[in-house]
Design a protein around this motif. Structure first.
Motif, mmCIF file in Angstrom:
data_model
loop_
_atom_site.group_PDB
_atom_site.id
_atom_site.type_symbol
_atom_site.label_atom_id
_atom_site.label_comp_id
_atom_site.label_asym_id
_atom_site.label_seq_id
_atom_site.Cartn_x
_atom_site.Cartn_y
_atom_site.Cartn_z
ATOM 1 N N SER A 6 5.520 -38.454 0.262
ATOM 2 C CA SER A 6 6.241 -38.854 -0.946
ATOM 3 C C SER A 6 6.930 -37.630 -1.556
ATOM 4 C CB SER A 6 5.246 -39.443 -1.950
ATOM 5 O OG SER A 6 5.919 -39.888 -3.095
ATOM 6 N N PHE A 7 8.180 -37.808 -1.944
ATOM 7 C CA PHE A 7 8.980 -36.736 -2.534
ATOM 8 C C PHE A 7 9.517 -37.180 -3.886
ATOM 9 C CE2 PHE A 7 9.379 -36.042 2.004
ATOM 10 C CZ PHE A 7 9.284 -34.672 2.127
ATOM 11 N N ARG A 8 9.569 -36.262 -4.830
ATOM 12 C CA ARG A 8 10.206 -36.509 -6.120
ATOM 13 C C ARG A 8 11.654 -36.048 -6.012
ATOM 14 N NH1 ARG A 8 11.559 -33.917 -10.798
ATOM 15 N NH2 ARG A 8 11.381 -35.143 -12.701
ATOM 16 N N ILE A 9 12.587 -36.834 -6.524
ATOM 17 C CA ILE A 9 14.002 -36.465 -6.527
ATOM 18 C C ILE A 9 14.251 -35.584 -7.750
ATOM 19 C CG2 ILE A 9 16.379 -37.291 -6.657
ATOM 20 C CD1 ILE A 9 15.399 -39.899 -5.328
ATOM 21 N N ALA A 10 14.666 -34.341 -7.513
ATOM 22 C CA ALA A 10 14.883 -33.377 -8.589
ATOM 23 C C ALA A 10 16.268 -33.499 -9.216
ATOM 24 C CB ALA A 10 14.684 -31.953 -8.071
ATOM 25 N N GLY A 11 17.227 -33.988 -8.464
ATOM 26 C CA GLY A 11 18.596 -34.091 -8.974
ATOM 27 C C GLY A 11 19.553 -34.461 -7.867
ATOM 28 N N ASP A 12 20.838 -34.273 -8.138
ATOM 29 C CA ASP A 12 21.829 -34.624 -7.128
ATOM 30 C C ASP A 12 22.691 -33.426 -6.781
ATOM 31 O OD1 ASP A 12 23.195 -34.692 -9.582
ATOM 32 O OD2 ASP A 12 24.727 -35.998 -8.744
ATOM 33 N N LEU A 13 23.170 -33.455 -5.545
ATOM 34 C CA LEU A 13 24.090 -32.450 -5.013
ATOM 35 C C LEU A 13 25.260 -33.187 -4.394
ATOM 36 C CD1 LEU A 13 21.713 -29.946 -3.166
ATOM 37 C CD2 LEU A 13 23.029 -29.513 -5.223
ATOM 38 N N PRO A 14 26.461 -32.647 -4.532
ATOM 39 C CA PRO A 14 27.595 -33.314 -3.895
ATOM 40 C C PRO A 14 27.477 -33.226 -2.382
ATOM 41 C CG PRO A 14 28.267 -31.203 -4.824
ATOM 42 C CD PRO A 14 26.855 -31.441 -5.249
ATOM 43 N N GLY A 15 27.810 -34.293 -1.727
ATOM 44 C CA GLY A 15 27.769 -34.312 -0.277
ATOM 45 C C GLY A 15 28.648 -35.423 0.244
ATOM 46 N N LEU A 16 29.356 -35.144 1.320
ATOM 47 C CA LEU A 16 30.264 -36.126 1.902
ATOM 48 C C LEU A 16 29.666 -36.628 3.206
ATOM 49 C CD1 LEU A 16 33.527 -34.120 1.255
ATOM 50 C CD2 LEU A 16 32.680 -36.050 -0.059
ATOM 51 N N ALA A 17 29.043 -37.778 3.135
ATOM 52 C CA ALA A 17 28.460 -38.405 4.324
ATOM 53 C C ALA A 17 28.801 -39.879 4.271
ATOM 54 C CB ALA A 17 26.953 -38.179 4.350
ATOM 55 N N GLY A 18 28.217 -40.624 5.141
ATOM 56 C CA GLY A 18 28.481 -42.056 5.184
ATOM 57 C C GLY A 18 28.038 -42.758 3.917
ATOM 58 N N PRO A 19 28.111 -44.068 3.931
ATOM 59 C CA PRO A 19 27.798 -44.839 2.729
ATOM 60 C C PRO A 19 26.348 -44.683 2.267
ATOM 61 C CG PRO A 19 28.112 -46.283 4.616
ATOM 62 C CD PRO A 19 28.507 -44.911 5.043
ATOM 63 N N ALA A 55 26.329 -40.650 -3.348
ATOM 64 C CA ALA A 55 26.427 -41.855 -2.510
ATOM 65 C C ALA A 55 25.038 -42.442 -2.256
ATOM 66 C CB ALA A 55 27.114 -41.528 -1.181
ATOM 67 N N PHE A 56 24.044 -41.590 -2.048
ATOM 68 C CA PHE A 56 22.667 -42.049 -1.858
ATOM 69 C C PHE A 56 22.181 -42.751 -3.126
ATOM 70 C CE2 PHE A 56 18.112 -41.719 -2.158
ATOM 71 C CZ PHE A 56 17.661 -41.996 -0.878
ATOM 72 N N SER A 57 22.442 -42.127 -4.280
ATOM 73 C CA SER A 57 22.018 -42.717 -5.558
ATOM 74 C C SER A 57 22.622 -44.097 -5.761
ATOM 75 C CB SER A 57 22.404 -41.805 -6.724
ATOM 76 O OG SER A 57 21.659 -40.615 -6.681
ATOM 77 N N ARG A 58 23.932 -44.227 -5.468
ATOM 78 C CA ARG A 58 24.600 -45.523 -5.623
ATOM 79 C C ARG A 58 24.039 -46.557 -4.652
ATOM 80 N NH1 ARG A 58 29.037 -42.195 -5.996
ATOM 81 N NH2 ARG A 58 29.613 -42.567 -3.830
ATOM 82 N N ARG A 59 23.832 -46.141 -3.413
ATOM 83 C CA ARG A 59 23.404 -47.069 -2.362
ATOM 84 C C ARG A 59 22.002 -47.618 -2.616
ATOM 85 N NH1 ARG A 59 25.960 -49.127 2.223
ATOM 86 N NH2 ARG A 59 24.413 -49.743 3.729
ATOM 87 N N PHE A 60 21.087 -46.729 -3.045
ATOM 88 C CA PHE A 60 19.688 -47.127 -3.162
ATOM 89 C C PHE A 60 19.200 -47.237 -4.611
ATOM 90 C CE2 PHE A 60 20.138 -45.012 0.975
ATOM 91 C CZ PHE A 60 19.766 -46.064 1.797
ATOM 92 N N GLY A 61 20.057 -46.906 -5.581
ATOM 93 C CA GLY A 61 19.672 -47.011 -6.984
ATOM 94 C C GLY A 61 18.580 -46.031 -7.373
ATOM 95 N N LEU A 62 18.543 -44.870 -6.721
ATOM 96 C CA LEU A 62 17.529 -43.864 -7.000
ATOM 97 C C LEU A 62 18.195 -42.576 -7.464
ATOM 98 C CD1 LEU A 62 15.295 -44.374 -3.838
ATOM 99 C CD2 LEU A 62 14.778 -45.121 -6.166
ATOM 100 N N GLY A 63 17.546 -41.860 -8.358
ATOM 101 C CA GLY A 63 18.095 -40.606 -8.853
ATOM 102 C C GLY A 63 16.998 -39.696 -9.356
ATOM 103 N N ALA A 64 17.374 -38.707 -10.142
ATOM 104 C CA ALA A 64 16.442 -37.705 -10.652
ATOM 105 C C ALA A 64 15.242 -38.373 -11.313
ATOM 106 C CB ALA A 64 17.155 -36.792 -11.634
ATOM 107 N N GLY A 65 14.048 -37.897 -10.934
ATOM 108 C CA GLY A 65 12.816 -38.419 -11.491
ATOM 109 C C GLY A 65 12.167 -39.496 -10.635
#
Length: 172
Positions: free
Chosen positions: A67-80, A44-54
């Motif tokens: 500053s943080f590097r995004i290593a990947g995604d994990l499933p999570g159920l939160a708000g939009p 959901a974070f990736s979709r909302r902000f257009g950010l992902g691994a790397g």
């Protein structure tokens, strides 16, 4: 400027548990990346902000912007806005931890025996709720499916009533 949930867990511990795709090697690599100071985000974070691994993101910490590097995604159920995941040790270095609302446990012993021991050792007045993460995820998906069904039902009813009104106008 948008509020996003930040979830911290000891990433060095769940190396034998399913975190993302079920590929234990990629799960282990993601946990290692979190321990090294990187972070993971929910889909959901990736979709909302257009950010992902790397990609990198900046977050406010008690020491200023970091500053943080995004290593990947994990499933999570939160708000939009989704969830940002960090290692607990990294969290403790960069933010204050006034309290916790959830505790995740991984055990090699019998799950029910561990829960019974926790209940025995805790204060009687303390309300404790235990659930398996997969159970929680399944229940959230069922709830979302029911909500979708309700929305489809309301949409269908609106279309039917609109069609009746148009037919009535044409007949008149």
């Amino acid at each position: 400027g948008e509020e996003v949930s930040l979830s911290a867990f000891p990433a060095g511990v769940p190396e034998t548990h399913d975190l993302s795709s079920g590929d234990s090697r990629s799960d282990r690599e993601l946990c290692d990346a979190l321990v090294s100071g990187q972070l993971a985000v929910s889909p959901a974070f990736s979709r909302r902000f257009g950010l992902g691994a790397g990609d990198t993101i900046e977050l406010s910490t008690i020491h200023g912007r970091h500053s943080f590097r995004i290593a990947g995604d994990l499933p999570g159920l939160a708000g939009p806005a989704g969830i940002i995941f960090v290692d607990l040790a990294v969290f403790d270095q960069l933010w204050e931890r006034p309290g916790a609302t959830s505790i995740y446990l991984w055990t090699h012993r019998d799950r029910d025996a561990v829960i019974d021991e926790i209940r025995r050792r805790s204060d009687v007045r303390q309300t404790l709720f235990f659930t398996d993460a997969s159970q929680l995820r399944d229940e959230a998906r069922k709830f979302a499916a029911r909500f979708d069904g309700l929305l489809y039902g309301v949409g269908t009813l609106t279309i039917v009533l609109g069609a009746i009104a148009i037919a009535n106008l044409l007949a008149g």
